[in-house]
Write an enzyme that holds these catalytic residues in place. Sequence first.
Site, PDB file in Angstrom:
ATOM      1  CG  ASP A   1      -2.023   1.031   1.131  1.00 20.93           C
ATOM      2  OD1 ASP A   1      -2.406   1.395   0.002  1.00 20.93           O
ATOM      3  OD2 ASP A   1      -2.496   1.483   2.184  1.00 20.93           O
TER       4      ASP A   1
ATOM      5  CG  ASN B   1       1.747   1.556  -5.384  1.00 23.44           C
ATOM      6  OD1 ASN B   1       2.689   1.336  -4.633  1.00 23.44           O
ATOM      7  ND2 ASN B   1       1.208   0.629  -6.157  1.00 23.44           N
ATOM      8  N   GLY B   2      -0.125   5.517  -4.420  1.00 22.76           N
ATOM      9  CA  GLY B   2      -0.726   6.800  -4.766  1.00 22.76           C
ATOM     10  C   GLY B   2      -0.082   7.935  -3.995  1.00 22.76           C
ATOM     11  NE  ARG B   3      -1.312   6.619   1.231  1.00 22.52           N
ATOM     12  CZ  ARG B   3      -1.214   5.692   2.178  1.00 22.52           C
ATOM     13  NH1 ARG B   3      -0.832   6.028   3.402  1.00 22.52           N
ATOM     14  NH2 ARG B   3      -1.495   4.434   1.898  1.00 22.52           N
TER      15      ARG B   3
ATOM     16  CG  HIS C   1      -0.690   2.294  -9.399  1.00 22.21           C
ATOM     17  ND1 HIS C   1      -0.851   1.880  -8.094  1.00 22.21           N
ATOM     18  CD2 HIS C   1      -1.774   3.065  -9.684  1.00 22.21           C
ATOM     19  CE1 HIS C   1      -1.992   2.378  -7.609  1.00 22.21           C
ATOM     20  NE2 HIS C   1      -2.558   3.105  -8.553  1.00 22.21           N
TER      21      HIS C   1
ATOM     22  CB  SER D   1     -13.248  -7.863  -4.192  1.00 19.14           C
ATOM     23  OG  SER D   1     -13.077  -7.966  -2.800  1.00 19.14           O
ATOM     24  CD  GLU D   2     -13.499  -5.079  -0.869  1.00 18.80           C
ATOM     25  OE1 GLU D   2     -12.286  -5.392  -0.858  1.00 18.80           O
ATOM     26  OE2 GLU D   2     -14.417  -5.928  -0.799  1.00 18.80           O
TER      27      GLU D   2
ATOM     28  CG  LEU E   1       8.529 -17.115  -3.914  1.00 21.70           C
ATOM     29  CD1 LEU E   1       8.589 -17.167  -2.393  1.00 21.70           C
ATOM     30  CD2 LEU E   1       8.844 -15.698  -4.406  1.00 21.70           C
TER      31      LEU E   1
ATOM     32  NE  ARG F   1      -2.719  -1.258   4.576  1.00 23.33           N
ATOM     33  CZ  ARG F   1      -3.975  -1.290   4.177  1.00 23.33           C
ATOM     34  NH1 ARG F   1      -4.771  -2.209   4.656  1.00 23.33           N
ATOM     35  NH2 ARG F   1      -4.440  -0.411   3.313  1.00 23.33           N
TER      36      ARG F   1
ATOM     37  NE  ARG G   1      -7.679   0.966   5.747  1.00 22.42           N
ATOM     38  CZ  ARG G   1      -7.622   2.302   5.846  1.00 22.42           C
ATOM     39  NH1 ARG G   1      -7.858   2.884   7.011  1.00 22.42           N
ATOM     40  NH2 ARG G   1      -7.353   3.048   4.792  1.00 22.42           N
TER      41      ARG G   1
ATOM     42  CD  GLU H   1       3.361 -13.291  15.604  1.00 21.34           C
ATOM     43  OE1 GLU H   1       3.335 -12.158  16.135  1.00 21.34           O
ATOM     44  OE2 GLU H   1       2.940 -14.324  16.175  1.00 21.34           O
TER      45      GLU H   1
HETATM   46  C1  IPE Z   1      -5.469  -2.643  -0.037  1.00 15.01           C
HETATM   47  O1  IPE Z   1      -5.136  -1.298  -0.151  1.00 15.01           O
HETATM   48  C2  IPE Z   1      -5.469  -3.298  -1.382  1.00 15.01           C
HETATM   49  C3  IPE Z   1      -4.187  -3.407  -2.063  1.00 15.01           C
HETATM   50  C4  IPE Z   1      -3.022  -3.033  -1.606  1.00 15.01           C
HETATM   51  C5  IPE Z   1      -4.248  -4.027  -3.345  1.00 15.01           C
HETATM   52  P1  IPE Z   1      -6.253  -0.161  -0.258  1.00 15.01           P
HETATM   53  O2  IPE Z   1      -5.517   1.120  -0.449  1.00 15.01           O
HETATM   54  O3  IPE Z   1      -7.262  -0.513  -1.277  1.00 15.01           O
HETATM   55  O4  IPE Z   1      -6.925  -0.226   1.175  1.00 15.01           O
HETATM   56  P2  IPE Z   1      -7.833   0.837   1.939  1.00 15.01           P
HETATM   57  O5  IPE Z   1      -8.913   1.266   1.003  1.00 15.01           O
HETATM   58  O6  IPE Z   1      -6.945   1.998   2.309  1.00 15.01           O
HETATM   59  O7  IPE Z   1      -8.322   0.114   3.148  1.00 15.01           O
HETATM   60  C1  IPE Z   2      -1.747   0.208  -3.363  1.00 16.63           C
HETATM   61  O1  IPE Z   2      -1.475   1.577  -3.361  1.00 16.63           O
HETATM   62  C2  IPE Z   2      -1.941  -0.328  -4.766  1.00 16.63           C
HETATM   63  C3  IPE Z   2      -3.322  -0.745  -5.090  1.00 16.63           C
HETATM   64  C4  IPE Z   2      -4.334  -0.702  -4.296  1.00 16.63           C
HETATM   65  C5  IPE Z   2      -3.531  -1.238  -6.424  1.00 16.63           C
HETATM   66  P1  IPE Z   2      -2.659   2.637  -3.332  1.00 16.63           P
HETATM   67  O2  IPE Z   2      -3.073   2.913  -4.733  1.00 16.63           O
HETATM   68  O3  IPE Z   2      -3.728   2.198  -2.430  1.00 16.63           O
HETATM   69  O4  IPE Z   2      -1.893   3.882  -2.743  1.00 16.63           O
HETATM   70  P2  IPE Z   2      -2.465   4.938  -1.685  1.00 16.63           P
HETATM   71  O5  IPE Z   2      -2.944   4.161  -0.499  1.00 16.63           O
HETATM   72  O6  IPE Z   2      -3.555   5.687  -2.361  1.00 16.63           O
HETATM   73  O7  IPE Z   2      -1.278   5.795  -1.359  1.00 16.63           O
HETATM   74 MG    MG Z   3      -4.094   2.471  -0.469  1.00 18.44          MG
END
Ligand code: IPE
Ligand code: IPE
Ligand code: MG
Length: 259
Positions: free
Chosen positions: A23, A25-27, A40, A69-70, A134, A191, A197, A210
């Site tokens: 998690d 990538n966007g930030r 990404h 899935s969300e 692996l 994570r 979460r 763990e």
């Molecule tokens: C969880 O990250 C899914 C993946 C890393 C693929 P999200 O960014 O979708 O989770 P939330 O929405 O912050 O809980």
């Molecule tokens: C996880 O990074 C990658 C996917 C869910 C595909 P995010 O895209 O959720 O990055 P943030 O949480 O917005 O920084």
């Molecule tokens: Mg995210």
Amino acid sequence: MAHSNNPIPADPSHPRHIAVVMDGNGRWASKRMLPRAAGHKAGVNATRALVESCARRSIAALTIFAFSSENWKRPSTEVNHLMTLFVKTLATEIDKLHAQQVRVVFIGDRNRFDEKLRQGISAAEQLTKNNTGLALNIAANYGGRWDIVNACKILANQVSAGSITAGAIDETTFSEQLCLAGLPAPDLFIRTGGERRISNFLVWQCAYSELYFCDTLWPDFNDAELARALDWYATRQRRFGKIAEQVGGESSESQQGAG
Ligand code: IPE
Ligand code: IPE
Ligand code: MG
């Protein structure tokens, strides 16, 4: 081996199976004034490095969360970009993964993907299915609740067909119908990105994992970060409901204090 419920790892300081929510990538991109797509793309590089690190460190299985899935609820431009990135990444990486003896399996409901991606997924699984290195499980359109409901449907069908009785359903038979059947449950759940979460990842399978959370954004995660997570894991005492003395000595806290 079927999912045993609470297996004690062979080498307690070394996880056999690691699950990762990649998690942030966007930030990572936003911090650099770049479009989310750039995050990404950078995330793919971190993922490649993680696979190599795990293979080198003799981790038996790695399960990574690529798309939940969300995540379909995101803006369609981002979803489309991610789908294109998956197809491209599979095409460019699969030969190298095969050469590294990685066995690739996708978990999640692949029916929602377009034909091109479904073909890429099947081809990758076919090509690598006899590899002995692996075990790389890529969770794509995966949800832990979907996994559980899916297992329920399979068992319900078996009961109505008369091949099993409802009374025969227990944790072992149930987990045999889940996506990661045949693998030990993840010992270590990582994570990145600062959120604490599960976000509907392996909700059944992580019952006794763990849980390791770090603030590092996914594209910045590297072997040194993995080493930190593994060092932390090695300090944990996995009791699975027992008391410290039953599983060989001191509690995690007193071990840490001593170190
Ligand atoms: C969880 O990250 C899914 C993946 C890393 C693929 P999200 O960014 O979708 O989770 P939330 O929405 O912050 O809980
Ligand atoms: C996880 O990074 C990658 C996917 C869910 C595909 P995010 O895209 O959720 O990055 P943030 O949480 O917005 O920084
Ligand atoms: Mg995210």
